[in-house]
Design a protein around this motif. Sequence first.
Motif, PDB file in Angstrom:
ATOM      1  N   CYS A  84       0.839  -1.190   0.000  1.00 51.99           N
ATOM      2  CA  CYS A  84       0.000   0.000   0.000  1.00 51.99           C
ATOM      3  C   CYS A  84       0.879   1.246   0.000  1.00 51.99           C
ATOM      4  O   CYS A  84       1.875   1.317   0.722  1.00 51.99           O
ATOM      5  CB  CYS A  84      -0.907  -0.001   1.228  1.00 51.99           C
ATOM      6  N   VAL A  85       0.503   2.238  -0.837  1.00 46.83           N
ATOM      7  CA  VAL A  85       1.259   3.492  -0.907  1.00 46.83           C
ATOM      8  C   VAL A  85       0.313   4.684  -0.687  1.00 46.83           C
ATOM      9  O   VAL A  85       0.305   5.648  -1.435  1.00 46.83           O
ATOM     10  CB  VAL A  85       2.009   3.635  -2.243  1.00 46.83           C
ATOM     11  N   GLY A  86      -0.486   4.579   0.357  1.00 47.91           N
ATOM     12  CA  GLY A  86      -1.355   5.694   0.727  1.00 47.91           C
ATOM     13  C   GLY A  86      -2.459   5.912  -0.284  1.00 47.91           C
ATOM     14  O   GLY A  86      -3.082   4.977  -0.771  1.00 47.91           O
ATOM     15  N   ARG A  87      -2.693   7.160  -0.635  1.00 45.85           N
ATOM     16  CA  ARG A  87      -3.837   7.481  -1.490  1.00 45.85           C
ATOM     17  C   ARG A  87      -3.705   6.947  -2.909  1.00 45.85           C
ATOM     18  O   ARG A  87      -4.678   6.928  -3.671  1.00 45.85           O
ATOM     19  CB  ARG A  87      -4.057   9.005  -1.534  1.00 45.85           C
ATOM     20  N   TRP A  88      -2.500   6.544  -3.306  1.00 46.17           N
ATOM     21  CA  TRP A  88      -2.318   5.990  -4.648  1.00 46.17           C
ATOM     22  C   TRP A  88      -2.773   4.540  -4.721  1.00 46.17           C
ATOM     23  O   TRP A  88      -2.826   3.968  -5.798  1.00 46.17           O
ATOM     24  CB  TRP A  88      -0.864   6.095  -5.080  1.00 46.17           C
ATOM     25  N   GLY A  89      -3.072   3.925  -3.598  1.00 47.29           N
ATOM     26  CA  GLY A  89      -3.494   2.534  -3.602  1.00 47.29           C
ATOM     27  C   GLY A  89      -2.327   1.596  -3.377  1.00 47.29           C
ATOM     28  O   GLY A  89      -1.523   1.790  -2.475  1.00 47.29           O
ATOM     29  N   ARG A  90      -2.223   0.572  -4.203  1.00 42.28           N
ATOM     30  CA  ARG A  90      -1.185  -0.440  -4.030  1.00 42.28           C
ATOM     31  C   ARG A  90      -0.335  -0.537  -5.287  1.00 42.28           C
ATOM     32  O   ARG A  90      -0.814  -0.333  -6.400  1.00 42.28           O
ATOM     33  CB  ARG A  90      -1.814  -1.808  -3.749  1.00 42.28           C
ATOM     34  N   ILE A  91       0.921  -0.857  -5.075  1.00 39.57           N
ATOM     35  CA  ILE A  91       1.808  -1.142  -6.197  1.00 39.57           C
ATOM     36  C   ILE A  91       2.153  -2.628  -6.172  1.00 39.57           C
ATOM     37  O   ILE A  91       2.089  -3.285  -5.125  1.00 39.57           O
ATOM     38  CB  ILE A  91       3.092  -0.298  -6.163  1.00 39.57           C
ATOM     39  N   GLY A  92       2.507  -3.156  -7.322  1.00 42.89           N
ATOM     40  CA  GLY A  92       2.889  -4.548  -7.437  1.00 42.89           C
ATOM     41  C   GLY A  92       4.271  -4.681  -8.034  1.00 42.89           C
ATOM     42  O   GLY A  92       4.717  -3.823  -8.810  1.00 42.89           O
ATOM     43  N   TYR A  93       4.936  -5.753  -7.680  1.00 44.07           N
ATOM     44  CA  TYR A  93       6.314  -5.981  -8.113  1.00 44.07           C
ATOM     45  C   TYR A  93       6.505  -7.469  -8.355  1.00 44.07           C
ATOM     46  O   TYR A  93       6.318  -8.284  -7.448  1.00 44.07           O
ATOM     47  CB  TYR A  93       7.266  -5.451  -7.036  1.00 44.07           C
ATOM     48  N   VAL A  94       6.861  -7.831  -9.579  1.00 41.32           N
ATOM     49  CA  VAL A  94       7.204  -9.207  -9.929  1.00 41.32           C
ATOM     50  C   VAL A  94       8.714  -9.275 -10.067  1.00 41.32           C
ATOM     51  O   VAL A  94       9.298  -8.596 -10.910  1.00 41.32           O
ATOM     52  CB  VAL A  94       6.531  -9.634 -11.243  1.00 41.32           C
ATOM     53  N   SER A  95       9.353 -10.096  -9.252  1.00 44.19           N
ATOM     54  CA  SER A  95      10.806 -10.216  -9.276  1.00 44.19           C
ATOM     55  C   SER A  95      11.206 -11.549  -9.876  1.00 44.19           C
ATOM     56  O   SER A  95      10.940 -12.606  -9.317  1.00 44.19           O
ATOM     57  CB  SER A  95      11.375 -10.084  -7.858  1.00 44.19           C
ATOM     58  N   ARG A  96      11.820 -11.497 -11.081  1.00 45.67           N
ATOM     59  CA  ARG A  96      12.309 -12.662 -11.828  1.00 45.67           C
ATOM     60  C   ARG A  96      11.180 -13.648 -12.139  1.00 45.67           C
ATOM     61  O   ARG A  96      11.317 -14.860 -11.966  1.00 45.67           O
ATOM     62  CB  ARG A  96      13.458 -13.332 -11.093  1.00 45.67           C
ATOM     63  N   GLY A  97      10.087 -13.115 -12.604  1.00 48.28           N
ATOM     64  CA  GLY A  97       8.960 -13.896 -13.073  1.00 48.28           C
ATOM     65  C   GLY A  97       8.291 -13.148 -14.208  1.00 48.28           C
ATOM     66  O   GLY A  97       8.684 -12.014 -14.527  1.00 48.28           O
ATOM     67  N   PRO A  98       7.257 -13.733 -14.807  1.00 46.86           N
ATOM     68  CA  PRO A  98       6.639 -15.038 -14.545  1.00 46.86           C
ATOM     69  C   PRO A  98       7.544 -16.200 -14.980  1.00 46.86           C
ATOM     70  O   PRO A  98       8.583 -15.999 -15.593  1.00 46.86           O
ATOM     71  CB  PRO A  98       5.365 -14.990 -15.391  1.00 46.86           C
TER      72      PRO A  98
END
Length: 391
Positions: A84-98
Amino acid sequence: MRFLLKVSIPTEAGSFALEGCTVRISREGRDSAWDSFVARCPGGHHEQTSLWGEVKGVYGWQSFRIVVTRENEILGGVQVLTRCVGRWGRIGYVSRGPLAASGDPELVHFILGQLDQAAVRERLAYLAVVLPYNGHVFEPVLHRLGFRQKPDVLPPSGVTTATLLLDLAADVDTLMAGMRASTRRNVRVAARQGVTVREGTGRDVETFRQLMWALCERRGSAPAPPQKDFFEHLWRIFHPLGFVGLLIAELEGRAISAVLIFPFGDTVRFWKIGWAGDHAKSFPNELLYWEAICWSKRRGYRFFDIVSVEKSLALKLRRGDPVDWTSVKGTDHFKLGFGASPVVLPEPYYRFYHPLLRILAHAGGRRLLESPAVAHLLGRFWGRLVSGSEG
């Protein structure tokens, strides 16, 4: 193989019914079936395991996995870290995938389609995808889904886009002969001067952290990761399964340098190094790297990943272009002394899902994203995230 959507509404178990295969959404803290798949899958990396999600969970990240199966056999999928990043909502991070068990185009397209749908369903404002080493097959589909190559100012920064891989199929003497002559000499000088290397235990984790932080201070860089207890949690979660190790170089009974490695799948990755900075003429780091290579060879691993080299240098070496070695930074010159081959990795990708961010990105384009003001703002923003504080 064809994957036709049969039912698109999740069941209570978190699955999607599909013709021929099933999509499972896993939010378990520990998913051993997924981790086993990652370990044997081509391109599998420890940062795609639920264990890595568990480590990151200590610092406020959540994780979920999209797991595609047929007849109880995992065909592919992806782990996504979110925050969660406050009012911006959520960020996602894929590390060495799919990851996909095969390069079948329909399977690749299906997995990325599921990732795209999940980003919408999870209400992510932003999603970054750092592909696996063999992930070039995913790039055309990412483009079709609206992903673009990520400027370094967008999180995460400093992504490795080229590395050095040493094939361990040869015998030890051949591996030694393949090293630069000066590196080979320094390894022998270290041994003659009494530098020894031993395998570390949990009691050495704090020693490693102190050595790593000392090296960062000399380089004028912030420790990454920045949390003092990160390596303790990493060791607690990964070591019981044999997926992390420490090697300690000592002189006269005192630890002077150390490395943290990830033995995973068919590869050992050299992740972090710490060095007190003294006894440089005893060459403890050259011996440490060499002993890590021998450690990996003895245990039957196929590759040793020295991890990270400048992409422009890797491209020149692969093309056979002349290299101005006076302009090559010291760390890259050091790493190349061990005879490993340069490998160019896929670029990282990103997509804005938040409507306002998407409009701003389209209006300003890459020039806006790479402007000094935006770079400074995003750097501070990402720094807060990785340090464990909320945005």
